[in-house]
Scaffold this motif. Structure first.
Motif, short mmCIF file in Angstrom:
data_model
loop_
_atom_site.label_atom_id
_atom_site.label_comp_id
_atom_site.label_asym_id
_atom_site.label_seq_id
_atom_site.Cartn_x
_atom_site.Cartn_y
_atom_site.Cartn_z
N VAL A 135 -4.88 7.58 -3.10
CA VAL A 135 -5.51 6.37 -2.60
C VAL A 135 -4.58 5.20 -2.88
CG1 VAL A 135 -7.54 4.89 -2.72
CG2 VAL A 135 -7.79 7.35 -3.01
N ALA A 136 -4.52 4.24 -1.93
CA ALA A 136 -3.63 3.09 -2.08
C ALA A 136 -3.99 2.28 -3.32
CB ALA A 136 -3.69 2.22 -0.83
N ARG A 137 -2.97 1.87 -4.06
CA ARG A 137 -3.18 1.09 -5.28
C ARG A 137 -3.62 -0.32 -4.91
NH1 ARG A 137 1.82 1.05 -9.19
NH2 ARG A 137 1.31 3.29 -9.07
N PRO A 138 -4.65 -0.87 -5.58
CA PRO A 138 -5.10 -2.23 -5.23
C PRO A 138 -4.05 -3.26 -5.60
CG PRO A 138 -6.25 -1.43 -7.18
CD PRO A 138 -5.46 -0.27 -6.64
N THR B 268 0.80 -1.21 0.00
CA THR B 268 0.00 0.00 0.00
C THR B 268 0.84 1.26 0.00
OG1 THR B 268 -0.11 -0.13 2.41
CG2 THR B 268 -1.92 -1.12 1.18
N SER B 269 2.17 1.08 -0.01
CA SER B 269 2.99 2.29 -0.10
C SER B 269 2.85 2.94 -1.47
CB SER B 269 4.45 1.95 0.20
OG SER B 269 4.92 0.97 -0.73
N ASN C 272 -11.32 -3.44 -6.18
CA ASN C 272 -12.46 -2.57 -5.92
C ASN C 272 -12.34 -1.27 -6.70
OD1 ASN C 272 -13.44 -4.47 -4.11
ND2 ASN C 272 -12.40 -3.52 -2.37
N GLY C 273 -13.48 -0.62 -6.89
CA GLY C 273 -13.50 0.68 -7.58
C GLY C 273 -14.68 1.52 -7.15
N GLU D 260 -7.86 0.19 -0.03
CA GLU D 260 -7.34 0.02 -1.37
C GLU D 260 -8.46 0.19 -2.39
OE1 GLU D 260 -5.75 -3.86 -1.34
OE2 GLU D 260 -4.04 -3.39 -0.06
N GLY D 261 -8.07 0.50 -3.59
CA GLY D 261 -9.04 0.64 -4.67
C GLY D 261 -8.75 1.85 -5.52
N LYS D 262 -9.50 1.95 -6.61
CA LYS D 262 -9.40 3.10 -7.49
C LYS D 262 -10.62 3.99 -7.30
CE LYS D 262 -6.49 1.36 -11.26
NZ LYS D 262 -6.41 1.10 -12.72
#
Length: 880
Positions: free
Chosen positions: A465-468, A20-21, A118-119, A431-433
């Protein structure tokens, strides 16, 4: 008989935060709708595919009440309205189609959904800017929602699990059933009188058939063929900060009356709102709506039919800005469930831990605008207030997130202040877009709201936002779905045919004679040759296989060495890239910090300059006020000096007249005394010399003055006149209330004609209290005429109220009452005025000829001088 349950390796546990970095900013896109009327003024211009420019309406800007007024930007307002260009990830103009918008914005989100990520996609803008058209679409031009459904079912259509293989539970997760249990549940549901789930083969409703009949075919790539999929949809709305399920089968009445114990409705003012759903947190710290209806769908038609059924229950009202305005935030959730097949590739793997759940949330936010523009009242006003409150909370969360990420602070993000932000908390903290489409209307009336929307979009673009992360592999052999279907393929048959053709042909095995001894030996010889050839081929195959294995091992070793070398190089490059990224991020943060500091310093300087300018204006106003005050004081001083000078002059003239009157009276008294003595002497002389009965005649005053100018005369004795009944003279204006001002120094003339005013207030000194009660004023003034008689003047006037709270008197008429001696003296003419002893003219010589008199009596409230009157009239000069 159930197939044997195969065990598979568990997927490795991925620690949250390990990847999640890597973060991506929120993707913000802008869509400009065309003007409703081409002749309307436009305030938004598309510069290029990433920038728009806002123009202030020519000569005007919107006032707070919605009316136009002239532009008057000063101070901080200039800074606020200075920036007119705003950048986005991409800008879609007025001619953009729904397909182009979907390919850029929603296609990557659906692709991530199919691969287990997720999105979140939501539309934001003012009422009437095209949010619902962008999300849902219109007949013949489907929006993002039907296109997302079409792409999902085009990708997983042949890999869908049978109905009820996946089953929802109340903990925001999924249970898995075997084929037998799923079949039993299907039969049970089909036996119900009203099945809740529509049939797959059902034809689409003509009401929305044009929206889902899309000409373009869109499909995701690299779909996992060794898994089965299930699609579940839910539809909720957030209305007045309450969550309602739009797919709930119960009757949905927005207002239901209360019922008392007697089964009768209570008064109309008591109502029960619909049952609101609660937000809860699952074991993975994701927020979900407890008890929300989730429907399993198998086609685009079925999914959109469920959506359309919930859309009809959504709150839509007519406002001043839009005929059908959304009064709530709608959230359409698409949940994709994925489970791998077993090792044989025939059945679903019965392990709940192997289920992957991904979710795509499509949010249509309600319009953001001021309530005075919508002309909202009652429920519409309450709805607008809750909509603006939830959107303001969303803005606040974005600002706090940006500040925490940019400056390393740890402020608490107020997610719980609104149901909207609380529901999507896991998207921003997990996580998610996240994608946002800003819809704007270019008309001039929405200029001020468009500025607020642009500012919010500018803040949202800086939130990361953290990349999935990619899902873990289950550990089974890939390609197992189609492996058992091609075990005896054409390749094996071709190899067998080639091998058989290489063997020598068999001789004829037919034996016609019992004594034939040649057929069997030939057959045995041919078979031995075939066996030898097969043995040789086997040995050759073994040798070649050993050689091939050695070559393959050598090749594998070379590939492994190359992979290790390449992996080492890649690790070095990744380290260098990571270091460069960290350095870039550090420089970007430093740059943002410097920009923020410079902007903050500039803002402080502008505020300081504004404060100094305001102080300067206040001091200038104070100086002008002081100058005006000094001018007024100087004018009052001059008026007071002029008034005092007039009073001194008037007093001097009065005293001079009084002295002249007293001297004249004393002379008349001495003359009368001399006359009496002369008469006595004449009578004595007449008695002595020759007495006569005739009464001597009294000499005239002029003859006495000529004969004895140096002797003083005494006044004639006043005869004793019996008292007579006085006859009062009625004033001509007896209908009004009068102030009868009679100074104490007046002398009673005891004449028959006396002025009399009924209902009058008689005062000796004019006072404010008496003037406040009356409308007319009369002053009785006495003075000695030139012939020595007392002359009474009645000076009349009207009473007016002044702005200072006092009263003023304007004299309008003068009546003269004059008493004459019976000796036959003539009244002085107004045209001939004898000279006074001191040579001065009389002040009242022509008073009888005046029509009016500009004399004012001013009584000031709170004056320390006491009641009094001031005479400002100048003596009228005689005509030559």
């Amino acid at each position: 008989m159930k197939p044997a349950r195969t065990k598979t390796p568990r997927k490795p546990v991925v620690k949250k935060g390990s990847q999640t970095s890597l973060k991506d900013p929120v993707g913000v896109y802008c869509r400009v709708r065309p003007l409703s009327f081409p002749d309307h003024e436009c305030c938004i211009e598309v510069i290029n595919n990433t920038t728009v420019q806002l123009h202030t309406p020519e000569g005007y800007r919107l006032n707070r009440n919605g009316d136009y007024k002239e532009s008057c930007f000063t101070g901080l307002e200039k800074k606020f309205f200075a920036k007119t260009q705003y950048s986005f990830k991409q800008v879609f103009g007025t001619h953009t189609t729904q397909k182009e918008l979907f390919d850029v914005v929603a296609n990557p989100l659906v692709d991530d959904l199919i691969h287990g990520k997720n999105g979140l996609l939501f539309t934001y803008g003012v009422t009437g800017s095209g949010k619902t058209h962008t999300m849902t679409g219109s007949p013949g031009e489907g929006g993002l929602l039907p296109r997302c459904l079409g792409m999902i079912f085009n990708s997983i259509g042949s890999f869908q699990a049978k109905r009820y293989v996946f089953k929802c539970n109340d903990r925001n997760s999924m249970d898995i059933q075997c084929e037998v249990d799923a079949l039993l549940e299907r039969q049970k549901r089909e036996a119900m009188p009203h099945p809740k789930t529509p049939a797959i083969k059902r034809q689409a409703d003509p009401e929305f058939a044009d929206m889902i009949n899309l000409q373009e075919f869109c499909k995701a790539e690299e779909v996992d063929e060794d898994s089965v999929y299930g699609v579940f949809v839910s539809y909720i709305e957030i209305y007045n900060n309450y969550i309602y399920d739009l797919l709930e089968e119960v009757s949905f009445d927005p207002i239901k009356p209360k019922w008392n114990s007697c089964s009768t409705p209570m008064r109309n003012t008591d109502f029960v709102p619909p049952q609101s759903k609660l937000l809860r947190e699952d074991k993975n710290h994701n927020m979900y709506v407890a008890g929300c209806t989730e429907v399993e769908v198998k086609s685009v038609e079925e999914a959109f039919e469920v959506f359309w059924r919930g859309q009809k229950k959504r709150r839509i009202a007519n406002t001043h800005l839009n005929r059908e305005s959304s009064r709530s935030h709608s959230v359409f959730n698409i949940k994709l469930v994925q489970a791998p097949l077993d090792a044989d590739g025939d059945n679903v793997l019965q392990e709940k831990e192997q289920i992957t759940i991904s979710q795509l949330s499509l949010v249509d936010l309600a319009g953001s605008e001021r309530t005075n523009r919508t002309k909202a009242e009652g429920n519409r006003l309450r709805e607008a207030g809750n909509i603006n409150q939830s959107l303001m909370t969303l803005r606040t969360c974005m600002e706090v997130l940006r500040e925490n990420q940019m400056y390393g602070t740890n402020k608490m993000v107020p997610y719980r202040d609104s149901k909207l932000t609380h529901l999507f908390k896991n998207y921003f903290d997990g996580e998610g877009k996240v994608r946002m489409i800003v819809c704007v209307n270019p008309k001039a009336e929405d200029y001020e709201e468009s500025l607020q929307v642009m500012r919010f979009a500018e803040v949202t673009q800086e939130v990361e936002v953290a990349r999935p992360v990619d899902k873990a592999i289950c550990g089974l052999t890939p390609g197992r779905r189609f492996r058992n279907h091609a075990r005896a393929g054409p390749v094996e048959l071709l190899v067998t045919e080639v091998v058989l053709q290489s063997f020598p042909p068999l001789p004829s095995c037919e034996i016609l004679d019992i004594n034939d001894e040649q057929t069997l030996p030939r057959l045995i010889e041919a078979l031995e040759k075939r066996h030898q050839l097969r043995q040789m081929m086997t040995d050759e195959f073994n040798k070649q296989s050993v050689t091939f294995k050695a070559m393959l091992q050598e090749f594998d070793n070379g590939v492994l060495n190359k992979e290790n070398y390449i992996q080492g190089k890649l690790n070095e490059k990744e380290k260098v890239i990571s270091g460069q990224k960290l350095e870039i991020e550090r420089l970007e943060k430093k740059n943002k910090t410097l920009e923020y500091k410079s902007a903050f310093q500039i803002e402080i300087l502008e505020k300081t300059t504004t404060i100094y300018e305001e102080d300067k204006r206040n001091l200038q106003q104070e100086l002008e006020t002081q100058n005006q005050k000094l001018q007024r004081q100087f004018s009052d001083k001059r008026r007071l000096e002029a008034r005092l000078q007039g009073m001194v002059t008037e007093t001097t003239m009065k005293w001079e007249k009084e002295c002249e009157r007293r001297v004249a009276a004393k002379q008349l008294e001495m003359q009368n005394k001399l006359w009496v003595k002369d008469e006595k002497l004449k009578q004595l002389k007449a008695i002595v010399t020759e007495p006569k009965t005739e009464k001597p005649e009294r000499p005239s005053r002029a003859r006495d003055q000529e004969k004895a100018p140096q002797r003083s005369v005494s006044p004639s004795p006043v005869p004793n006149v019996p008292p007579l009944r006085l006859r009062h003279r009625r004033s001509r204006s007896a209908g009004d209330r009068w102030v009868d001002h009679k100074p104490a120094s007046n002398v009673q003339t005891e004449t028959v004609m006396q002025p009399h005013v009924p209902h009058a207030i008689t005062v000796s000194v004019a006072n404010e209290k008496a003037l406040a009660k009356c409308e007319k004023y009369m002053l009785t003034h006495q003075e000695l005429a030139s012939d020595g008689e007392i002359e009474t003047k009645l000076i009349k006037g009207d009473v007016y109220k002044t702005r200072g709270g006092g009263q003023s008197v304007q004299f309008t008429d003068i009546e003269t009452l004059k008493q004459e001696s019976p000796t036959g003296r003539k009244r002085r003419s107004s045209t001939v005025t004898p000279a006074q002893p001191d040579g001065a003219e009389s002040e009242w010589t022509d008073v009888e000829t005046r029509v009016g008199c500009s004399v004012a009596v001013e009584m000031r409230a709170g004056s320390q001088l006491g009641p009094g009157y001031q005479h400002h009239a100048q003596p009228k000069r005689k005509k030559p």
